[in-house]
Design an enzyme around this catalytic site. Sequence first.
Site, mmCIF file in Angstrom:
data_model
loop_
_atom_site.group_PDB
_atom_site.id
_atom_site.type_symbol
_atom_site.label_atom_id
_atom_site.label_comp_id
_atom_site.label_asym_id
_atom_site.label_seq_id
_atom_site.Cartn_x
_atom_site.Cartn_y
_atom_site.Cartn_z
ATOM 1 N N ASP A 254 0.827 -1.212 0.000
ATOM 2 C CA ASP A 254 0.000 0.000 0.000
ATOM 3 C C ASP A 254 0.859 1.259 0.000
ATOM 4 O OD1 ASP A 254 -2.324 -1.460 -0.042
ATOM 5 O OD2 ASP A 254 -2.732 -1.231 2.108
ATOM 6 N N VAL A 255 1.972 1.220 0.711
ATOM 7 C CA VAL A 255 2.884 2.372 0.756
ATOM 8 C C VAL A 255 3.480 2.620 -0.624
ATOM 9 C CG1 VAL A 255 5.077 3.207 1.685
ATOM 10 C CG2 VAL A 255 3.407 2.132 3.206
#
Length: 72
Positions: A11-12
């Site tokens: 997600d980062v």
Amino acid sequence: LNPISFAFLGDVVWELHARTKHLLPPSRVTSYRKNTEKEVMAEHQADCLDRLTQEGKLNEDELDIVRRGRNR
């Protein structure tokens, strides 16, 4: 690392990609944030994955990772 940790890292990376994509042309911070938020939503990520899958852009190893990530 466990699968949840990898999901968090993924997600980062996805958000960094989305933020970088919206830096040009220069705009206001609120515009950056609004456009980025749309792209990092789980629904948008799922749509992108579905598109990649339907277009045959993923090889068998990548499809196996997708299946494991979706607990299938």
